[in-house]
Design a protein around this motif. Structure first.
Motif, PDB file in Angstrom:
ATOM      1  N   UNK A   1       0.831  -1.206   0.000  1.00 42.93           N
ATOM      2  CA  UNK A   1       0.000   0.000   0.000  1.00 42.93           C
ATOM      3  C   UNK A   1       0.869   1.261   0.000  1.00 42.93           C
ATOM      4  N   UNK A   2       1.968   1.223   0.742  1.00 42.28           N
ATOM      5  CA  UNK A   2       2.876   2.377   0.785  1.00 42.28           C
ATOM      6  C   UNK A   2       3.492   2.616  -0.585  1.00 42.28           C
ATOM      7  N   UNK A   3       3.924   1.545  -1.253  1.00 44.17           N
ATOM      8  CA  UNK A   3       4.520   1.704  -2.578  1.00 44.17           C
ATOM      9  C   UNK A   3       3.501   2.273  -3.568  1.00 44.17           C
TER      10      UNK A   3
ATOM     11  N   UNK B   1      13.092  -2.926   0.552  1.00 47.54           N
ATOM     12  CA  UNK B   1      13.707  -4.150   1.040  1.00 47.54           C
ATOM     13  C   UNK B   1      14.057  -3.962   2.504  1.00 47.54           C
ATOM     14  N   UNK B   2      14.301  -5.060   3.191  1.00 56.63           N
ATOM     15  CA  UNK B   2      14.675  -4.957   4.603  1.00 56.63           C
ATOM     16  C   UNK B   2      16.024  -4.270   4.728  1.00 56.63           C
ATOM     17  N   UNK B   3      16.100  -3.293   5.646  1.00 57.73           N
ATOM     18  CA  UNK B   3      17.331  -2.568   5.893  1.00 57.73           C
ATOM     19  C   UNK B   3      18.096  -3.101   7.090  1.00 57.73           C
ATOM     20  N   UNK B   4      19.239  -2.464   7.363  1.00 52.34           N
ATOM     21  CA  UNK B   4      20.201  -2.986   8.335  1.00 52.34           C
ATOM     22  C   UNK B   4      19.642  -3.112   9.748  1.00 52.34           C
ATOM     23  N   UNK B   5      18.663  -2.280  10.115  1.00 51.46           N
ATOM     24  CA  UNK B   5      18.127  -2.320  11.472  1.00 51.46           C
ATOM     25  C   UNK B   5      17.081  -3.383  11.701  1.00 51.46           C
TER      26      UNK B   5
ATOM     27  N   UNK C   1      15.146   6.358   1.500  1.00 45.89           N
ATOM     28  CA  UNK C   1      14.630   6.735   2.820  1.00 45.89           C
ATOM     29  C   UNK C   1      14.229   5.471   3.552  1.00 45.89           C
ATOM     30  N   UNK C   2      13.858   5.612   4.807  1.00 45.83           N
ATOM     31  CA  UNK C   2      13.617   4.429   5.628  1.00 45.83           C
ATOM     32  C   UNK C   2      12.350   4.612   6.450  1.00 45.83           C
ATOM     33  N   UNK C   3      11.641   3.510   6.624  1.00 42.98           N
ATOM     34  CA  UNK C   3      10.446   3.450   7.459  1.00 42.98           C
ATOM     35  C   UNK C   3      10.674   2.349   8.482  1.00 42.98           C
ATOM     36  N   UNK C   4      10.561   2.675   9.754  1.00 47.07           N
ATOM     37  CA  UNK C   4      10.765   1.668  10.795  1.00 47.07           C
ATOM     38  C   UNK C   4       9.417   1.242  11.373  1.00 47.07           C
TER      39      UNK C   4
ATOM     40  N   UNK D   1      12.290  -0.823   6.890  1.00 45.31           N
ATOM     41  CA  UNK D   1      11.955  -0.893   5.474  1.00 45.31           C
ATOM     42  C   UNK D   1      12.737   0.201   4.752  1.00 45.31           C
ATOM     43  N   UNK D   2      13.710  -0.220   3.959  1.00 47.81           N
ATOM     44  CA  UNK D   2      14.542   0.719   3.197  1.00 47.81           C
ATOM     45  C   UNK D   2      13.931   0.909   1.812  1.00 47.81           C
ATOM     46  N   UNK D   3      13.738   2.165   1.426  1.00 46.96           N
ATOM     47  CA  UNK D   3      13.149   2.496   0.127  1.00 46.96           C
ATOM     48  C   UNK D   3      14.223   3.052  -0.793  1.00 46.96           C
TER      49      UNK D   3
END
Length: 299
Positions: free
Chosen positions: A40-42, A142-146, A194-197, A258-260
C-alpha cells in the motif's frame, strides 16, 4: 561436491533454503501484515508520480499484494509479475538475481521485500537499469540494516553465554547509505533513499519466530549453523530479550526497517548538477551579505 556447504564465498544467501522457507510459509498459512503494508505504501508513493508507465514489471515480490495495490493506479498500463515459483499469479517465475528483462523494455520496475536476499545486488540493479527506458523508474523496498536488531543482539548474547561463541542467526541487510551508493553505481539518475521503521510487539519471542516462519523469513544464510538450537541457548535468548527489549507492559519489541530506493533511467530532460565553477552568481550576492576576506587572501 554440490550443496550449500560448497557454495562460493560471495553466496551469502542459500537459494534452496529460501525456496524451502517460502513453501513452508504457504503450508503454515502465510503472515502478510508487512508485505500488505509496504504494498500500500509503494502504491501511494507511485500514485504521487505525475507520469504514465505503459509497461511495468513487479520483480520478486513474494505475494500478489503489490499487484493488487497497483491495479487501482491509472498511470500504469500493463503490469507483468515476475515472482518466485510459489506465487501462483505470476506471468512468469523469475529470480531477482537474474531479471528476465530485455534492454530498454520497461517504463517501471517495482519490487517489495525481495531484493534483500539477492547475493549480487549491484548486478541486479545494473540489469534493472539496463531494462529501463530513458526516464523509466525503479521503485523498490527491502529490509534494511536495522531489521530484527533486537533478535540479533539477543541471539548473540545467548549463544556467547551458553556456547562460548556466536553463529549467524539473523541475516545481515544493507545500510541505507550503502543502498544509495548502489543505486547510483548502477547508473540510475536522481537516486533517492529513505527508511520506514515498523515496530511490532509480541508477547513472547516464540511468537516473533512463528511470524518469521510464516513470512518465509527464517534464517536463509549459507553460513548458518545446521545443528538444532540448544535448549539452554533458547532459554537464555528468552531471558535476554525480556531484559533488554520489553516495554513497561511486558510486551517485546521487534523492529523491521523498510529501506526504500528509487532511481530513473537517465534522460536529457532530467535535472543535472552544475559543473564546478559554472555558477553565474556569487553566494554573497544571492544572500545580499557583505563579503569579508580572510587575512592573506588576495584582492
Amino acid at each position: 561436491m554440490s550443496g550449500p556447504e560448497s557454495s562460493a564465498p560471495h553466496q551469502i544467501f542459500d537459494s534452496r533454503a529460501l525456496a524451502a522457507r517460502r513453501r513452508r510459509a504457504l503450508a503454515l498459512g502465510p503472515e502478510t501484515f508487512l508485505i500488505d503494508r509496504v504494498a500500500e505504501d509503494l502504491a501511494d508513493r507511485l500514485g504521487a508520480v505525475s507520469r504514465q508507465f505503459a509497461v511495468a514489471a513487479d520483480l520478486g515480490t513474494p505475494t500478489a499484494a503489490l499487484a493488487r495495490a497497483l491495479a487501482a493506479i491509472p498511470s500504469i498500463g500493463r503490469l507483468f509479475t515476475f515472482g518466485p515459483p510459489e506465487r501462483v499469479d505470476n506471468d512468469a517465475a523469475a529470480d531477482p538475481e537474474l531479471p528476465p528483462f530485455g534492454p530498454a523494455s520497461l517504463d517501471l520496475v517495482v519490487s517489495a521485500l525481495a531484493l534483500q536476499t539477492v547475493n549480487d545486488l549491484p548486478g541486479a540493479l545494473a540489469q534493472i537499469r539496463r531494462a529501463l527506458r530513458p526516464d523509466g523508474l525503479l521503485l523498490a523496498c527491502l529490509f534494511g540494516a536495522g531489521t530484527l536488531a533486537e533478535l540479533r543482539e539477543a541471539f548473540a548474547i545467548a549463544e556467547s553465554d551458553t556456547t562460548g561463541g556466536i553463529s549467524p542467526r539473523v541475516a545481515p541487510f544493507a545500510d541505507l547509505r550503502d543502498l544509495g551508493g548502489l543505486v547510483q553505481r548502477a547508473g540510475l539518475a536522481l537516486p533517492v533513499t529513505d527508511v520506514d521503521r515498523v515496530v511490532v510487539r509480541y508477547d513472547h519471542p516464540l511468537a516473533l519466530m512463528a511470524d518469521l516462519r510464516r513470512m518465509g523469513a527464517a534464517n536463509p544464510l549459507n553460513a548458518r549453523r545446521r545443528a538444532p538450537l540448544r535448549r539452554a541457548t533458547l532459554a537464555r535468548l528468552f531471558e535476554v530479550y525480556a531484559e533488554r527489549f520489553a516495554d513497561p507492559d511486558g510486551r517485546l519489541r521487534a523492529t523491521f526497517e523498510i529501506a526504500w530506493i528509487s532511481g530513473w533511467g537517465p534522460h536529457d530532460s532530467q535535472q543535472k548538477p552544475l559543473r564546478p565553477g559554472s555558477a553565474k552568481l556569487r553566494l554573497a550576492d544571492a544572500l545580499k551579505a557583505a563579503e569579508h576576506k580572510l587575512p592573506g587572501e588576495g584582492s
